[in-house]
Design a protein around this motif. Structure first.
Motif, PDB file in Angstrom:
ATOM      1  N   THR A  95       0.837  -1.200   0.000  1.00 22.91           N
ATOM      2  CA  THR A  95       0.000   0.000   0.000  1.00 22.91           C
ATOM      3  C   THR A  95       0.870   1.248   0.000  1.00 22.91           C
ATOM      4  O   THR A  95       0.630   2.195  -0.769  1.00 22.91           O
ATOM      5  CB  THR A  95      -0.916  -0.005   1.245  1.00 22.91           C
ATOM      6  OG1 THR A  95      -1.655  -1.233   1.240  1.00 22.91           O
ATOM      7  CG2 THR A  95      -1.876   1.161   1.256  1.00 22.91           C
ATOM      8  N   ASP A 200       1.421  -4.670  -9.129  1.00 21.49           N
ATOM      9  CA  ASP A 200       1.184  -4.968  -7.721  1.00 21.49           C
ATOM     10  C   ASP A 200       1.523  -6.448  -7.520  1.00 21.49           C
ATOM     11  O   ASP A 200       0.773  -7.332  -7.942  1.00 21.49           O
ATOM     12  CB  ASP A 200      -0.299  -4.682  -7.400  1.00 21.49           C
ATOM     13  CG  ASP A 200      -0.677  -5.141  -6.005  1.00 21.49           C
ATOM     14  OD1 ASP A 200       0.124  -5.823  -5.341  1.00 21.49           O
ATOM     15  OD2 ASP A 200      -1.815  -4.820  -5.588  1.00 21.49           O
ATOM     16  N   LYS A 226       3.630 -10.992   3.358  1.00 23.95           N
ATOM     17  CA  LYS A 226       3.011 -12.033   2.529  1.00 23.95           C
ATOM     18  C   LYS A 226       4.048 -12.999   1.981  1.00 23.95           C
ATOM     19  O   LYS A 226       3.747 -13.905   1.216  1.00 23.95           O
ATOM     20  CB  LYS A 226       2.231 -11.379   1.394  1.00 23.95           C
ATOM     21  CG  LYS A 226       1.044 -10.549   1.910  1.00 23.95           C
ATOM     22  CD  LYS A 226       0.119 -10.148   0.819  1.00 23.95           C
ATOM     23  CE  LYS A 226      -0.821  -9.045   1.235  1.00 23.95           C
ATOM     24  NZ  LYS A 226      -1.996  -9.514   1.965  1.00 23.95           N
TER      25      LYS A 226
HETATM   26  N1  PLP Z   1      -2.504  -5.804  -3.323  1.00 27.78           N
HETATM   27  C1  PLP Z   1      -2.921  -7.066  -3.224  1.00 27.78           C
HETATM   28  C2  PLP Z   1      -3.157  -7.872  -4.476  1.00 27.78           C
HETATM   29  C3  PLP Z   1      -3.121  -7.631  -1.968  1.00 27.78           C
HETATM   30  O1  PLP Z   1      -3.545  -8.886  -1.857  1.00 27.78           O
HETATM   31  C4  PLP Z   1      -2.877  -6.844  -0.822  1.00 27.78           C
HETATM   32  C5  PLP Z   1      -3.142  -7.387   0.531  1.00 27.78           C
HETATM   33  O2  PLP Z   1      -3.910  -8.292   0.706  1.00 27.78           O
HETATM   34  C6  PLP Z   1      -2.429  -5.536  -0.983  1.00 27.78           C
HETATM   35  C7  PLP Z   1      -2.255  -5.050  -2.256  1.00 27.78           C
HETATM   36  C8  PLP Z   1      -2.135  -4.661   0.202  1.00 27.78           C
HETATM   37  O3  PLP Z   1      -1.052  -5.160   0.905  1.00 27.78           O
HETATM   38  P1  PLP Z   1      -0.616  -4.480   2.312  1.00 27.78           P
HETATM   39  O4  PLP Z   1      -1.854  -4.429   3.143  1.00 27.78           O
HETATM   40  O5  PLP Z   1       0.421  -5.417   2.830  1.00 27.78           O
HETATM   41  O6  PLP Z   1      -0.079  -3.131   1.984  1.00 27.78           O
END
Ligand code: PLP
Length: 406
Positions: A95, A200, A226
């Motif tokens: 994010t 992403d 993740k």
């Molecule tokens: N993009 C995707 C495809 C995701 O699955 C996620 C989290 O589930 C995010 C962005 C956001 O990740 P974070 O909350 O670690 O910033």
């Protein structure tokens, strides 16, 4: 199966506990992954022996912390096959990385009337920062539709591209459907219109070998948590020539060369984008997670997950009234589904009482669930440490849910 799962599971202390007196079955890896002891130990070593703020010190501990932080950057560079350490910016996560690019690239590159292309399967993190940019700059969002099988409509994407397209930002892998998108092709098509490409990688990085040079994307972002690393650390990969051109996002310590009240000059890459005290301990944890993945073998991880996906898909499909959302041939080990007439939340709550952790809801992809005419799904997302016995436990649990809701 080539991996020794008994050995691997011993590396993850959290997995061997009981929940409600039942063995934990952790199938929520899309939300966050568990951490191997090696990552926990790397963090502990930092706190127990090496901790001191990075970059600014002349003393022993500060140099130790700085070296560890910069070693982690090199590991990430090698892992994703970037050209230089300067292309690896540490952030708080996906994010934070998308917001950084949307601001910095947006300031440099976007004019009123320009177009930014996203897809219908994006996580809210890859939608909202672009919407905010469009509002600031008077630009427009265009959206690549998703086909019934959960793949992107690449023909429609081709038609959306035009001389007005300035940025294309799409997910490598759908967190809800598991679809792996053809990101090299998407990039090539965008580059033919001189648009920049942001990928992403939050759900892509952990499932197979990545080579950002082969894909040729301009940016690739992901979160540590993740990929078996700690929370609060993430990566923004950007091509050096572009990172050099665009302005920084946040100002503060560590990102400057000189400061006067008249004018500030910025530090060289990647520090220009790392204002303030970085999460250097998280970065060291991320480096340890990469070491761990490399020692297990990313190709073997991908193979194990593929086998698990095939087994689970077959098994769940045999349940009467169960519908899977996302049926592309090209998927990671994520299965979203609904049981006919049973709310996803109810399914998730019963599974929980059986010790099975799945995610329910819209998975931060409201436009996507709306496209399928639903308000959410049950999502089982498998990591390489999951076993076929755990798939069987999910299957038995779902039969129990059906029985209870009769
Ligand atoms: N993009 C995707 C495809 C995701 O699955 C996620 C989290 O589930 C995010 C962005 C956001 O990740 P974070 O909350 O670690 O910033």
């Amino acid at each position: 199966m080539s991996l020794d799962l008994n050995k691997i599971r011993k590396d993850f202390p959290l997995l061997s506990q009981d929940i409600y007196k039942k063995p934990l079955v952790y199938l929520d890896n899309g939300a966050t992954t568990q951490k191997p002891q090696q990552v926990i130990d790397a963090e502990l070593e930092m706190y127990n022996a090496l901790n001191s703020n990075i970059h600014r010190g002349v003393h022993y501990l500060s140099n130790c912390s700085t070296d560890k932080f910069e070693e982690a950057r090199k590991k990430i560079k090698d892992f994703i096959k970037a050209s230089s350490d300067k292309e690896i910016v540490f952030t708080a996560g996906t994010t934070a990385s998308v917001n950084t690019i949307a601001f910095s690239l947006g300031e440099y590159w976007i004019e009123p009337g320009d177009e930014i292309i996203l897809s219908e399967m994006e996580h809210h993190s890859n939608i909202v920062p672009w919407q905010m940019l469009c509002e600031r700059k008077g630009a427009k969002l265009k959206v690549i539709p998703v086909l019934d099988n959960g793949e992107l409509d690449i023909d429609a994407y081709g038609k959306l591209l035009s001389d007005k397209t300035k940025i294309v930002s799409v997910t490598h892998v759908s967190n809800t459907l598991g679809t792996i998108n053809p990101i090299a092709k998407i990039t090539e098509m965008a580059h033919s219109k001189d648009a920049y490409v942001v990928i992403d990688g939050a759900q892509g990085i952990q499932h197979g070998q990545l080579n950002v040079k082969d894909i040729d994307c301009d940016f690739y972002v992901f979160s540590g948590h993740k990929i078996f690393a700690p929370t609060g650390i993430g990566v923004l990969y950007g091509k050096e020539e572009i990172l050099n051109k665009i302005p920084p996002y946040q100002g503060g310590g560590d990102m400057i060369d000189t400061v006067t009240f008249e004018k500030t000059t910025y530090a060289e890459l990647p520090f220009k984008f790392e204002a303030g005290t970085a999460n250097y301990i998280g970065a060291v944890g991320l480096g340890a997670a990469i070491d761990y993945i490399v020692s297990v073998g990313i190709e073997d991880i991908a193979e194990q997950e593929k086998e698990l996906l095939e087994y689970a898909t077959k098994k769940l499909s045999s349940i009467d009234g169960l519908k899977i959302y996302g049926t592309s041939e090209n998927k990671v080990s994520t299965i979203s589904f609904l049981l006919d007439g049973i709310h996803h939340l109810d399914t998730g709550m019963i599974l929980d009482k059986l010790g099975i952790a799945v995610r329910t809801g819209h998975h931060c992809t409201q436009p996507l669930t709306k496209r399928f005419g639903i308000d959410g799904t049950v999502r089982a997302s498998f990591a390489f440490y999951n076993t076929k016995e755990e798939v069987d436990a999910l299957y038995d649990g779902l039969l129990k849910v059906k029985e209870l809701f009769g």
